[in-house]
Design a protein around this motif. Structure first.
Motif, PDB file in Angstrom:
ATOM      1  N   ASP A 178       0.870  -1.177   0.000  1.00 40.14           N
ATOM      2  CA  ASP A 178       0.000   0.000   0.000  1.00 40.14           C
ATOM      3  C   ASP A 178       0.904   1.222   0.000  1.00 40.14           C
ATOM      4  O   ASP A 178       1.795   1.353   0.844  1.00 40.14           O
ATOM      5  N   VAL A 179       0.686   2.107  -0.971  1.00 47.55           N
ATOM      6  CA  VAL A 179       1.550   3.276  -1.143  1.00 47.55           C
ATOM      7  C   VAL A 179       0.836   4.523  -0.632  1.00 47.55           C
ATOM      8  O   VAL A 179      -0.306   4.802  -1.013  1.00 47.55           O
ATOM      9  N   THR A 180       1.521   5.255   0.219  1.00 47.91           N
ATOM     10  CA  THR A 180       1.045   6.546   0.691  1.00 47.91           C
ATOM     11  C   THR A 180       2.181   7.546   0.493  1.00 47.91           C
ATOM     12  O   THR A 180       3.159   7.532   1.246  1.00 47.91           O
ATOM     13  N   GLY A 181       2.044   8.390  -0.517  1.00 54.50           N
ATOM     14  CA  GLY A 181       3.134   9.315  -0.825  1.00 54.50           C
ATOM     15  C   GLY A 181       4.385   8.539  -1.177  1.00 54.50           C
ATOM     16  O   GLY A 181       4.343   7.591  -1.970  1.00 54.50           O
ATOM     17  N   PRO A 182       5.534   8.880  -0.573  1.00 57.01           N
ATOM     18  CA  PRO A 182       6.778   8.174  -0.887  1.00 57.01           C
ATOM     19  C   PRO A 182       6.952   6.887  -0.091  1.00 57.01           C
ATOM     20  O   PRO A 182       7.920   6.156  -0.296  1.00 57.01           O
ATOM     21  N   ASN A 183       6.027   6.590   0.817  1.00 57.36           N
ATOM     22  CA  ASN A 183       6.169   5.445   1.711  1.00 57.36           C
ATOM     23  C   ASN A 183       5.357   4.254   1.223  1.00 57.36           C
ATOM     24  O   ASN A 183       4.380   4.400   0.489  1.00 57.36           O
ATOM     25  N   ALA A 184       5.753   3.058   1.652  1.00 58.70           N
ATOM     26  CA  ALA A 184       5.050   1.835   1.272  1.00 58.70           C
ATOM     27  C   ALA A 184       4.944   0.918   2.479  1.00 58.70           C
ATOM     28  O   ALA A 184       5.907   0.758   3.235  1.00 58.70           O
ATOM     29  N   ALA A 185       3.757   0.316   2.650  1.00 62.32           N
ATOM     30  CA  ALA A 185       3.539  -0.688   3.693  1.00 62.32           C
ATOM     31  C   ALA A 185       3.353  -2.037   3.000  1.00 62.32           C
ATOM     32  O   ALA A 185       2.446  -2.201   2.186  1.00 62.32           O
ATOM     33  N   PHE A 186       4.224  -3.007   3.294  1.00 66.33           N
ATOM     34  CA  PHE A 186       4.206  -4.299   2.615  1.00 66.33           C
ATOM     35  C   PHE A 186       3.232  -5.251   3.291  1.00 66.33           C
ATOM     36  O   PHE A 186       3.126  -5.301   4.524  1.00 66.33           O
ATOM     37  N   VAL A 187       2.530  -6.044   2.469  1.00 66.44           N
ATOM     38  CA  VAL A 187       1.486  -6.949   2.966  1.00 66.44           C
ATOM     39  C   VAL A 187       1.717  -8.328   2.357  1.00 66.44           C
ATOM     40  O   VAL A 187       1.531  -8.518   1.150  1.00 66.44           O
ATOM     41  N   PRO A 188       2.123  -9.330   3.153  1.00 65.51           N
ATOM     42  CA  PRO A 188       2.291 -10.680   2.605  1.00 65.51           C
ATOM     43  C   PRO A 188       0.946 -11.337   2.325  1.00 65.51           C
ATOM     44  O   PRO A 188      -0.004 -11.182   3.097  1.00 65.51           O
ATOM     45  N   TRP A 206       1.681 -15.256 -11.021  1.00 66.03           N
ATOM     46  CA  TRP A 206       2.081 -13.857 -10.923  1.00 66.03           C
ATOM     47  C   TRP A 206       0.947 -12.934 -11.359  1.00 66.03           C
ATOM     48  O   TRP A 206       0.677 -11.924 -10.706  1.00 66.03           O
ATOM     49  N   THR A 207       0.256 -13.277 -12.446  1.00 58.76           N
ATOM     50  CA  THR A 207      -0.836 -12.433 -12.933  1.00 58.76           C
ATOM     51  C   THR A 207      -1.990 -12.397 -11.945  1.00 58.76           C
ATOM     52  O   THR A 207      -2.589 -11.332 -11.714  1.00 58.76           O
ATOM     53  N   GLU A 208      -2.307 -13.548 -11.347  1.00 58.64           N
ATOM     54  CA  GLU A 208      -3.356 -13.582 -10.313  1.00 58.64           C
ATOM     55  C   GLU A 208      -2.962 -12.733  -9.111  1.00 58.64           C
ATOM     56  O   GLU A 208      -3.794 -12.003  -8.547  1.00 58.64           O
ATOM     57  N   ALA A 209      -1.684 -12.807  -8.736  1.00 58.52           N
ATOM     58  CA  ALA A 209      -1.211 -12.011  -7.599  1.00 58.52           C
ATOM     59  C   ALA A 209      -1.286 -10.519  -7.919  1.00 58.52           C
ATOM     60  O   ALA A 209      -1.693  -9.706  -7.084  1.00 58.52           O
ATOM     61  N   GLN A 210      -0.918 -10.149  -9.144  1.00 55.64           N
ATOM     62  CA  GLN A 210      -0.998  -8.748  -9.546  1.00 55.64           C
ATOM     63  C   GLN A 210      -2.441  -8.246  -9.468  1.00 55.64           C
ATOM     64  O   GLN A 210      -2.705  -7.153  -8.948  1.00 55.64           O
ATOM     65  N   SER A 211      -3.380  -9.036  -9.989  1.00 59.42           N
ATOM     66  CA  SER A 211      -4.794  -8.635  -9.957  1.00 59.42           C
ATOM     67  C   SER A 211      -5.297  -8.502  -8.527  1.00 59.42           C
ATOM     68  O   SER A 211      -6.010  -7.542  -8.197  1.00 59.42           O
ATOM     69  N   ARG A 245      -3.794  -5.326  -6.871  1.00 59.64           N
ATOM     70  CA  ARG A 245      -4.382  -4.090  -7.388  1.00 59.64           C
ATOM     71  C   ARG A 245      -5.814  -3.891  -6.909  1.00 59.64           C
ATOM     72  O   ARG A 245      -6.265  -2.754  -6.761  1.00 59.64           O
ATOM     73  N   GLU A 246      -6.511  -4.983  -6.675  1.00 65.17           N
ATOM     74  CA  GLU A 246      -7.895  -4.870  -6.203  1.00 65.17           C
ATOM     75  C   GLU A 246      -7.960  -4.537  -4.722  1.00 65.17           C
ATOM     76  O   GLU A 246      -8.790  -3.721  -4.292  1.00 65.17           O
ATOM     77  N   HIS A 247      -7.085  -5.118  -3.916  1.00 61.57           N
ATOM     78  CA  HIS A 247      -7.176  -4.985  -2.458  1.00 61.57           C
ATOM     79  C   HIS A 247      -6.138  -4.031  -1.862  1.00 61.57           C
ATOM     80  O   HIS A 247      -6.294  -3.612  -0.695  1.00 61.57           O
ATOM     81  N   ILE A 267       7.076 -10.717  -6.329  1.00 59.47           N
ATOM     82  CA  ILE A 267       7.105  -9.259  -6.230  1.00 59.47           C
ATOM     83  C   ILE A 267       6.770  -8.699  -7.619  1.00 59.47           C
ATOM     84  O   ILE A 267       6.526  -9.459  -8.561  1.00 59.47           O
ATOM     85  N   GLY A 268       6.754  -7.380  -7.771  1.00 52.85           N
ATOM     86  CA  GLY A 268       6.197  -6.777  -8.981  1.00 52.85           C
ATOM     87  C   GLY A 268       7.123  -6.658 -10.171  1.00 52.85           C
ATOM     88  O   GLY A 268       6.744  -6.081 -11.185  1.00 52.85           O
ATOM     89  N   LEU A 269       8.333  -7.207 -10.104  1.00 50.94           N
ATOM     90  CA  LEU A 269       9.281  -7.076 -11.195  1.00 50.94           C
ATOM     91  C   LEU A 269       9.017  -8.144 -12.265  1.00 50.94           C
ATOM     92  O   LEU A 269       8.913  -9.335 -11.947  1.00 50.94           O
TER      93      LEU A 269
END
Length: 326
Positions: free
Chosen positions: A141-151, A158-163, A166-168, A195-197
Motif C-alpha cells: 500500500d503506497v502513501t506518498g513516498p512510503n510503502a507498507a508491505f502486505v504478505p 504472478w498475474t493472479e497475484a498482480q490482480s 491491485r484490487e485490495h 514481487i512486482g518485477l
C-alpha cells in the motif's frame, strides 16, 4: 522514322501495401544478419517489418511468392528489459527502478522465466521464474513516498497475484533498495513470494506493442540466449526463431508511397532488317534506356515499360506530315 511512348513508373521492387496499416512492405532477398537487416531497413525505409494481423501475414505470403524460405521480421527476444508493475515514476528515486539483488547463481534467463520472486528461506535474494508458477505474493500500500508491505499467503500465479494486489491494495510490491528488501525478509514467513518485477521478452524492432502472434507449431521453445524471429514462407509465413547472427533475407516496411507515372515520346530511326516490335529488341532497348537514365541520377526503384497501341504494337511508322507538325 518510328515513334513510341515510353512509360516511366516509380515503383519499389518486390513490395506490397497493407491497406489497414498504411504501410508498404519490402522483401529484400539479400541475406543479412538480424542487426544488419535492421540497419538496412532503418536507412532505406522505416524499420524491420512489424506483423500485427492476419491481413499482413497474407500480404507477405503473397509478396514472397516463389521465395520459399525464411526471412527476418522485426520480432526479437529481449531478456534484459525488467520493469515494475507499479509504474508511477514519482514513486522511485534515482536508481531505484534498477535495484536488483539477484541470487548468487544469477538469472535462469530462460525465455519463460519472466517474473520475479523473493526467496525468504535464505537472504532475501531474487530469482526469475515462470509467471505461471504458483507462489505466495507480497502486495504493498503506497502513501506518498512510503510503502507498507502486505504478505499474501494464498498460492497464486504472478498475474493472479498482480490482480489481487491491485484490487485490495496498491499493487504487487516494488522493492526500491536494500532497506525495503530487508524489511520484507523480516516480515514474511519462510517461502517464495512474487514481487512486482517482470519482463515482456518479445520486442518489435520499431517499438510496436502489438500482441499478435503467429508461431509455428510447438514454438517458441527457447534455450538460446539471443534469438530473433523469421517468417517461414515454406510454412505459410508462420514464425520461427534463429540465432540473430544467421544471415537471411528480410522484410522492411515504410510509409505507402504513391505511384507516379510519366509518359515520354521516343523516336527511333529504324535500322535495316530490324523489327522494332520484336520483344527481344524492345527488352534490350529498355535495358539501355535504364542505364542512360541511371547515369543521370535515376533511382533504382524506378521501372520502365513500353506503352502498346490499340493494335498491340509498340512502334508505328510516323507519317512525314505529322512528324513535321510535332
Amino acid at each position: 522514322m518510328e515513334k513510341v511512348l515510353l512509360i516511366i513508373i516509380a515503383l519499389s521492387g518486390l513490395s506490397a501495401a497493407s491497406s489497414h496499416a498504411e504501410r508498404q512492405y519490402h522483401f529484400v532477398s539479400e541475406a543479412k544478419s538480424m542487426s544488419e537487416a535492421q540497419r538496412y531497413c532503418r536507412e532505406k525505409h522505416t524499420d524491420l517489418a512489424t506483423v500485427d494481423s492476419m491481413e499482413v501475414v497474407k500480404l507477405l505470403n503473397d509478396m514472397a511468392g516463389q521465395h520459399n524460405q525464411s526471412a527476418w521480421i522485426g520480432l526479437h527476444d529481449d531478456r534484459d528489459t525488467w520493469r515494475w508493475s507499479m509504474s508511477d515514476p514519482s514513486f522511485y528515486g534515482p536508481g531505484e527502478t534498477e535495484f536488483r539483488p539477484w541470487g548468487t547463481g544469477g538469472l535462469n534467463n530462460g525465455h519463460n522465466d519472466q517474473c520475479t520472486y523473493l526467496d525468504s528461506y535464505g537472504t532475501g535474494a531474487w530469482l526469475d521464474y515462470d509467471c505461471n508458477g504458483h507462489l505466495r505474493a507480497i502486495c504493498f500500500d503506497v502513501t506518498g513516498p512510503n510503502a507498507a508491505f502486505v504478505p499474501i499467503y494464498s498460492i497464486l500465479t504472478w498475474t493472479e497475484a498482480q490482480s489481487y494486489c491491485r484490487e485490495h491494495h496498491t499493487d504487487l510490491a516494488s522493492v526500491r533498495n536494500k532497506a525495503e528488501n530487508r524489511q520484507i525478509f523480516e516480515l514474511v514467513s519462510e517461502g517464495f513470494y512474487w514481487i512486482g518485477l517482470y519482463r515482456d521478452a518479445w520486442k518489435w524492432s520499431d517499438g510496436s506493442n502489438s500482441s499478435f502472434k503467429y508461431w509455428a507449431e510447438k514454438k517458441p521453445n527457447l534455450s538460446a540466449l539471443k534469438v530473433c524471429v523469421t517468417a517461414d514462407f515454406d510454412n505459410f509465413g508462420k514464425w520461427d526463431y534463429l540465432d540473430c547472427g544467421v544471415e537471411r533475407p528480410f522484410i522492411c516496411y515504410g510509409p505507402v508511397v504513391p505511384v507516379s507515372m510519366q509518359v515520354i515520346k521516343v523516336r527511333v530511326q529504324k535500322p535495316n532488317g530490324v523489327d522494332l516490335n520484336d520483344p527481344a529488341f524492345l527488352a534490350a532497348m529498355l535495358v539501355e534506356a535504364k542505364k542512360n537514365l541511371r547515369a543521370q541520377g535515376l533511382d533504382d526503384n524506378v521501372q520502365l515499360a513500353w506503352r502498346k497501341q490499340p493494335d498491340g504494337q509498340v512502334f508505328h511508322k510516323e507519317e512525314e506530315e505529322k512528324r513535321d507538325e510535332l
